[in-house]
Design a protein around this motif. Structure first.
Motif, PDB file in Angstrom:
ATOM      1  N   UNK A 337      11.343 -55.349 -38.367  1.00 39.26           N
ATOM      2  CA  UNK A 337      10.425 -54.431 -37.699  1.00 39.26           C
ATOM      3  C   UNK A 337       9.326 -53.968 -38.649  1.00 39.26           C
ATOM      4  N   UNK A 338       9.674 -53.664 -39.897  1.00 38.75           N
ATOM      5  CA  UNK A 338       8.682 -53.220 -40.871  1.00 38.75           C
ATOM      6  C   UNK A 338       7.716 -54.344 -41.243  1.00 38.75           C
ATOM      7  N   UNK A 339       8.198 -55.576 -41.270  1.00 42.97           N
ATOM      8  CA  UNK A 339       7.303 -56.705 -41.523  1.00 42.97           C
ATOM      9  C   UNK A 339       6.325 -56.886 -40.362  1.00 42.97           C
ATOM     10  N   UNK A 340       6.808 -56.707 -39.134  1.00 48.53           N
ATOM     11  CA  UNK A 340       5.923 -56.772 -37.966  1.00 48.53           C
ATOM     12  C   UNK A 340       4.906 -55.641 -38.012  1.00 48.53           C
ATOM     13  N   UNK A 341       5.337 -54.480 -38.536  1.00 43.80           N
ATOM     14  CA  UNK A 341       4.430 -53.338 -38.663  1.00 43.80           C
ATOM     15  C   UNK A 341       3.238 -53.687 -39.537  1.00 43.80           C
ATOM     16  N   UNK A 342       3.493 -54.290 -40.704  1.00 44.16           N
ATOM     17  CA  UNK A 342       2.406 -54.650 -41.613  1.00 44.16           C
ATOM     18  C   UNK A 342       1.453 -55.635 -40.942  1.00 44.16           C
ATOM     19  N   UNK A 343       1.993 -56.620 -40.256  1.00 47.26           N
ATOM     20  CA  UNK A 343       1.146 -57.601 -39.564  1.00 47.26           C
ATOM     21  C   UNK A 343       0.296 -56.930 -38.485  1.00 47.26           C
ATOM     22  N   UNK A 344       0.899 -55.992 -37.747  1.00 46.48           N
ATOM     23  CA  UNK A 344       0.173 -55.300 -36.679  1.00 46.48           C
ATOM     24  C   UNK A 344      -0.969 -54.453 -37.240  1.00 46.48           C
ATOM     25  N   UNK A 345      -0.721 -53.747 -38.352  1.00 41.19           N
ATOM     26  CA  UNK A 345      -1.761 -52.924 -38.961  1.00 41.19           C
ATOM     27  C   UNK A 345      -2.896 -53.796 -39.486  1.00 41.19           C
ATOM     28  N   UNK A 346      -2.552 -54.896 -40.146  1.00 46.33           N
ATOM     29  CA  UNK A 346      -3.587 -55.795 -40.667  1.00 46.33           C
ATOM     30  C   UNK A 346      -4.455 -56.354 -39.543  1.00 46.33           C
TER      31      UNK A 346
END
Length: 354
Positions: A337-346
């Protein structure tokens, strides 16, 4: 993208810096907001939970412990315990105890203040870092919003806890509306005399139950007036140690900056690269939170009562929140979930830059 917003972003925020190093995103000051409670004893006019779907499968105690452990193992230390009314959740004290047993955690709880005195005393014994009591004005205004005569009950809860805890433990949280904003400064003075030093306010939003009424929306003109009144209050007051924070919703920012020259000037003078303006006035602090850009998940992770990860607390009002969630802790690991978070913010940053 709106031209004025683009100018603000260019002036205040170097978004490209966020793209250069994942650690800036990974270790930003994330707050994990745990919606542990799906019950409430009130029916507040502004509650953004109002239109939520019925939760059919709430997380059980062991699932909350797993979630907390996983968040902690991935570097998150600030836990905010909320949802509907936490004092009605039988496991809330045990959940808080589990968080506080971990090194370097910071944990607070939100309440309407109607729980029994033993509940709040247990929170103090668990070394809770803050208790956020909801107060929406003096007695008439508060009871009108809460649809219940609860002001005196909440007031007694606050008075009792103030005597047994450090001053910084108690926060007063207020939803500002068209009816109560004029008395807010007096409300701060009143509760400071009792022993409260921290105050947080955010304007009423037309979400959840709020969409059913049309007379509570705070105008940008009145909000700007309250900001200036707050400066004046702190300039002349003899009290010390007061911290006041206003959250400025995204939809009000451009209006405030374009229509009020005073607000615009202080923003241009003091705001550099952060989402907060912080003023030290005598021995007090006044803070304005200006989210010039809305980057989902940058500072908050909301874990709903049924395990979904959503970007903002008031998004709970949307019946389809599962469709835009980052995932569910029953189906995805926190690391995923945290890895998806970084991708979403980028992706959001790239959209803004382009």
């Amino acid at each position: 993208m709106n031209k004025d917003v683009a100018i603000l972003i260019e002036k205040y925020i170097d978004l490209s810096e966020l793209l250069k190093d994942d650690n800036i995103l990974k270790y930003n000051k994330i707050v994990a907001d745990l919606f542990i409670s799906n019950k409430c004893n009130l029916s507040c006019k502004h509650c953004y939970f109002g239109d939520t779907k019925n939760i059919k499968s709430s997380l059980i105690f062991e699932e909350w412990l797993y979630t907390i452990n996983s968040l902690y193992d991935n570097g998150i230390r600030h836990f905010h315990i909320s949802g509907k009314e936490c004092s009605l959740e039988p496991q809330s004290i045990n959940i808080i105890n589990h968080i506080k047993s971990k090194k370097d955690t910071y944990c607070g709880v939100v309440t309407n203040g109607t729980g029994n005195s033993s509940y709040y005393e247990k929170l103090i014994k668990e070394n809770i870092d803050y208790i956020e009591f909801s107060i929406d004005g003096f007695e008439y205004q508060h009871n009108y919003i809460r649809n219940n005569n609860t002001f005196q009950t909440t007031l007694e809860s606050i008075k009792n806890i103030v005597k047994k805890s450090p001053p910084e433990t108690i926060n007063i949280a207020t939803t500002l509306n068209n009816n109560n904003w004029r008395e807010y400064i007096d409300l701060i003075s009143y509760f400071h005399k009792i022993g409260v030093t921290r105050f947080f306010a955010t304007p009423f939003l037309e979400k959840g139950e709020g969409i059913k009424i049309n007379n509570l929306l705070l105008s940008s003109y009145h909000f700007a007036q309250l900001i200036m009144d707050t400066f004046s209050f702190l300039e002349r007051c003899v009290e010390k140690g007061i911290i006041i924070k206003y959250c400025v919703p995204h939809h009000l920012i451009m209006t405030l900056l374009n229509e009020n020259q005073y607000i615009s000037n202080i923003t241009h003078k003091y705001f550099k690269g952060e989402n907060d303006l912080v003023f030290r006035i005598k021995d007090n602090i006044f803070q304005l939170s200006f989210p010039f850009i809305e980057l989902d998940y940058l500072n908050m992770l909301i874990i709903t009562n049924d395990g979904y990860i959503i970007p903002c607390a008031d998004d709970i009002c949307y019946p389809n929140y599962s469709e835009f969630a980052l995932g569910n802790i029953r189906e995805n690991t926190i690391k995923e979930i945290l890895e998806k978070r970084i991708c979403a913010i980028k992706q959001e940053i790239n959209n803004l830059l382009n």
